[in-house]
Motif scaffolding. Structure first.
Motif, PDB file in Angstrom:
ATOM      1  N   MET A 148       0.844  -1.178   0.000  1.00 39.84           N
ATOM      2  CA  MET A 148       0.000   0.000   0.000  1.00 39.84           C
ATOM      3  C   MET A 148       0.883   1.231   0.000  1.00 39.84           C
ATOM      4  SD  MET A 148      -3.306  -0.438   2.389  1.00 39.84           S
ATOM      5  CE  MET A 148      -2.774  -1.492   3.701  1.00 39.84           C
ATOM      6  N   GLY A 149       0.585   2.154  -0.859  1.00 41.47           N
ATOM      7  CA  GLY A 149       1.352   3.370  -0.918  1.00 41.47           C
ATOM      8  C   GLY A 149       0.483   4.593  -0.726  1.00 41.47           C
ATOM      9  N   VAL A 150       1.094   5.627  -0.229  1.00 37.74           N
ATOM     10  CA  VAL A 150       0.425   6.905  -0.047  1.00 37.74           C
ATOM     11  C   VAL A 150       1.362   7.989  -0.557  1.00 37.74           C
ATOM     12  CG1 VAL A 150      -0.587   8.479   1.634  1.00 37.74           C
ATOM     13  CG2 VAL A 150      -0.766   6.032   1.991  1.00 37.74           C
ATOM     14  N   ARG A 151       0.818   8.923  -1.326  1.00 33.05           N
ATOM     15  CA  ARG A 151       1.622  10.005  -1.888  1.00 33.05           C
ATOM     16  C   ARG A 151       1.107  11.334  -1.352  1.00 33.05           C
ATOM     17  NH1 ARG A 151       0.601  13.309  -6.133  1.00 33.05           N
ATOM     18  NH2 ARG A 151      -1.146  12.058  -6.850  1.00 33.05           N
ATOM     19  N   GLY A 170      -3.650  -0.623  -4.660  1.00 37.26           N
ATOM     20  CA  GLY A 170      -4.806  -1.239  -5.300  1.00 37.26           C
ATOM     21  C   GLY A 170      -6.015  -1.263  -4.383  1.00 37.26           C
ATOM     22  N   SER A 171      -7.193  -1.284  -4.963  1.00 38.36           N
ATOM     23  CA  SER A 171      -8.412  -1.307  -4.163  1.00 38.36           C
ATOM     24  C   SER A 171      -8.772  -2.746  -3.787  1.00 38.36           C
ATOM     25  CB  SER A 171      -9.558  -0.663  -4.932  1.00 38.36           C
ATOM     26  OG  SER A 171      -9.832  -1.397  -6.099  1.00 38.36           O
ATOM     27  N   ARG A 172      -9.562  -2.874  -2.731  1.00 42.76           N
ATOM     28  CA  ARG A 172     -10.085  -4.161  -2.316  1.00 42.76           C
ATOM     29  C   ARG A 172     -11.423  -3.913  -1.633  1.00 42.76           C
ATOM     30  NH1 ARG A 172      -9.751  -5.286   3.088  1.00 42.76           N
ATOM     31  NH2 ARG A 172      -8.370  -4.013   4.323  1.00 42.76           N
ATOM     32  N   PRO A 173     -12.299  -4.892  -1.604  1.00 41.22           N
ATOM     33  CA  PRO A 173     -13.618  -4.688  -0.986  1.00 41.22           C
ATOM     34  C   PRO A 173     -13.493  -4.446   0.517  1.00 41.22           C
ATOM     35  CG  PRO A 173     -13.490  -6.844  -2.080  1.00 41.22           C
ATOM     36  CD  PRO A 173     -12.139  -6.218  -2.157  1.00 41.22           C
TER      37      PRO A 173
END
Length: 53
Positions: free
Chosen positions: A1-4, A25-28
């Motif tokens: 998971m990344g955050v910019r 990426g997304s996930r439910p």
């Protein structure tokens, strides 16, 4: 998971503020699962006896 970081307040601001964009990426999100929890009060953040500036 990344955050910019998109924008972050300067060091002259006593209480920092910022905006960040999630780059992973997304996930439910499953029923009952939390992304985050809001807290209210300095005592919750810093412990009992803390006096706000």
């Amino acid at each position: 998971m990344g955050v910019r970081p998109v924008w972050v307040s300067g060091p002259e601001v006593p209480d920092g503020v910022g905006a960040h964009r999630f780059t992973g990426g997304s996930r439910p999100l499953h029923r009952g699962e939390r992304m985050f929890t809001f807290v209210v009060g300095y005592d919750v953040l810093h412990g009992p006896g803390y006096e706000a500036p």
